[in-house]
Design a protein around this motif. Structure first.
Motif, mmCIF file in Angstrom:
data_model
loop_
_atom_site.group_PDB
_atom_site.id
_atom_site.type_symbol
_atom_site.label_atom_id
_atom_site.label_comp_id
_atom_site.label_asym_id
_atom_site.label_seq_id
_atom_site.Cartn_x
_atom_site.Cartn_y
_atom_site.Cartn_z
ATOM 1 N N GLU A 153 18.903 -24.607 -1.539
ATOM 2 C CA GLU A 153 19.518 -25.288 -2.674
ATOM 3 C C GLU A 153 18.744 -26.563 -3.022
ATOM 4 N N SER B 281 24.318 -27.375 -8.205
ATOM 5 C CA SER B 281 24.836 -27.789 -6.899
ATOM 6 C C SER B 281 26.268 -27.314 -6.702
ATOM 7 N N ASN C 219 26.152 -23.798 -5.667
ATOM 8 C CA ASN C 219 25.303 -23.480 -4.502
ATOM 9 C C ASN C 219 24.196 -22.497 -4.841
#
Length: 485
Positions: free
Chosen positions: A334, A354, A357
């Motif tokens: 990530e 984010s 993920n």
């Protein structure tokens, strides 16, 4: 790729050393304790922490048979611990009573070397728990030690900067200055290599010191050929004293930690920087590579130990090109995706990625619908821009060259050269890269020694060989031409 998978914050003072076995990680600290963790889930084992030293613990190491852990301390003792139950097997007192700074087992687990602040080194017979031999370096404290894979020699490093080689009977084979201001650590690679200059088999060893550099050494020793040790490469990626180093078992990479708070993973053959890890907030004092898993442990004066999962860190030509042009997208973490977004001027959508993920594999599978419905990116123009960037990434993955001969890669950029020139150190570089280098420095990128002159001579032979190689590989030539534009 390198992924942070665990941060251990159990010590209450500076972490001084880390050591792996196949199933355990041991760490030691100024707080007088040794902590032992299971590699399955990084929880402490039932008998941790180990308490037996009365002052700071400077070093810990597992025996190669993995049944014993050794630790040494300012209290002048080296303690052997049973790794089945955490009990003390023996407490070995340095004859001089001097603080013990480093300890290392021989590959057979028969002997344990302990080096002290007064320059004394003791070779202990582990089964008999008594001194086998002892010696003394000519100057400084002993702060580093490493055994050769064959076990017939070990190297010690001192605070005055010397590396000293000893045979199994403590006969001094070699002693000379290696690092200005002092050695801080040294480590052997398990795999033998061939010294191309002499055509003999030898072992690689890394050393680091207060002079901000890491040196890669070729070391050989035998009854007929005697002892030989020479510096193959000097690495100067750190901006401050290097406190710890670890060489991978295959000899391809070297990891180092520094006063500059960074951990650097470099190619041990070329010195190319593969990864820079800036997680610790204070000096990085310890680095250790696991023997049977792709794991790296780093310890710091910030009282933490970080565990990193290592992906592709090979310094082979193909791997360097793929890393440099970022083609192993499926294995991106990530954080790698976040870095890519920033590099592609897409930082505004980072929070959307984010929150969902998104890693490398998921990045390649993104569609307009997923971007709108799952990631909640409402701007049509922004969604189209993201998809165009992803398609460009996929195209580069297909077009990426492979198996490029190492001599065609610039040691500075790790990319295929277009205008190779020879510097006064005898190495070839891409012209723009070496011109930029000598614009601020007067040292060789490969040896760190002062260049005799700044003359750059076109390497026409290498250029012709590169062109001939490209003519036989249309895909690589197409990529080469495209990347040059």
């Amino acid at each position: 790729m390198v992924e942070l998978i665990q941060t251990l914050a159990d010590h209450i003072d500076d972490v001084n050393s880390c050591s792996f076995s196949d199933s355990l990680l041991a760490t030691c600290s100024l707080d007088k304790t040794i902590r032992v963790y299971s590699l399955k889930d990084f929880t402490e084992v039932s008998f941790s922490p180990l308490r037996g030293h009365t002052y700071a613990v400077h070093c810990c190491c597992f025996s190669p048979n993995q049944t014993v852990l050794a630790s040494c301390s300012t209290d002048g003792k080296t303690i052997l611990w049973n790794m089945c139950n955490g009990q003390i097997l023996a407490s070995l007192k340095q004859p001089s009573g001097s603080p013990v700074r480093v300890c290392r087992f021989s590959p057979s687990s028969m002997y344990l070397a302990s080096g002290a602040a007064d320059g004394s080194v003791v070779l202990w017979n582990v089964p008999l728990l008594r001194i086998h031999r002892s010696g003394l370096v000519k100057d400084g404290s002993l702060v580093a030690c490493a055994y050769s894979p064959g076990g017939n020699i070990f190297i010690t490093g001192s605070s005055c900067g010397d590396l000293t080689a000893w045979d199994e009977n403590m006969r001094c084979l070699y002693s000379d200055k290696a690092h200005d201001l002092g050695v801080t650590c040294c480590d052997f690679s398990a795999r033998p290599v061939t010294d191309t200059l002499r055509g003999i088999e030898c072992f690689q060893m890394a050393s680091c010191g207060q002079d901000n550099v890491i040196r890669i050494w070729l070391i050989s020793y035998g009854d007929e050929k005697g002892f030989d040790m020479r510096c193959k490469l000097t690495l100067s990626g750190h901006l401050a004293p290097v406190l710890s180093c670890a060489l991978s078992s295959d000899g391809e990479t070297v990891v180092s930690g520094s006063v500059d708070k960074s951990v650097i993973i470099q190619g041990a053959k070329t010195g190319c920087i593969l990864h820079i890890l800036n997680h610790h907030t204070r000096y990085v004092t310890a680095c250790a590579l696991a023997p049977s898993q792709p794991l790296l442990a780093t310890g710091s004066m910030d009282k933490t130990v970080t565990i990193w999962k290592l992906g592709q860190t090979s310094d082979s030509p193909a791997a360097r090109v793929k890393r440099k042009t970022e083609f192993h997208v499926e294995s991106w973490t990530e954080d790698d995706v976040k870095t890519w977004l920033a590099n592609e001027s897409l930082a505004e959508v980072e929070q959307h990625f984010s929150a969902n993920n998104i890693d490398g594999k998921e990045l390649l599978g993104l569609t307009k619908d997923i971007l709108l419905q799952d990631l909640k990116i409402e701007s049509l123009g922004l969604r189209n821009k993201i998809l165009r960037k992803i398609e460009d990434l996929k195209s580069k993955m297909k077009e990426a060259p492979s198996n490029i001969p190492e001599e065609f890669l610039c040691p500075i950029t790790c990319e295929m050269m277009k205008d190779p020139v020879i510097a006064s150190d005898g190495y070839s570089y891409e012209r723009k890269a070496i011109e930029s280098w000598i614009g601020t420095k007067r040292t060789s990128p490969m040896t760190n020694l002062t260049l005799e002159n700044l003359l750059l001579t076109p390497n026409r032979t290498l250029k012709m060989a590169l062109n001939r190689w490209l003519d036989t590989r249309p895909d690589e030539k197409n990529y080469y031409i495209t990347s040059s534009n």
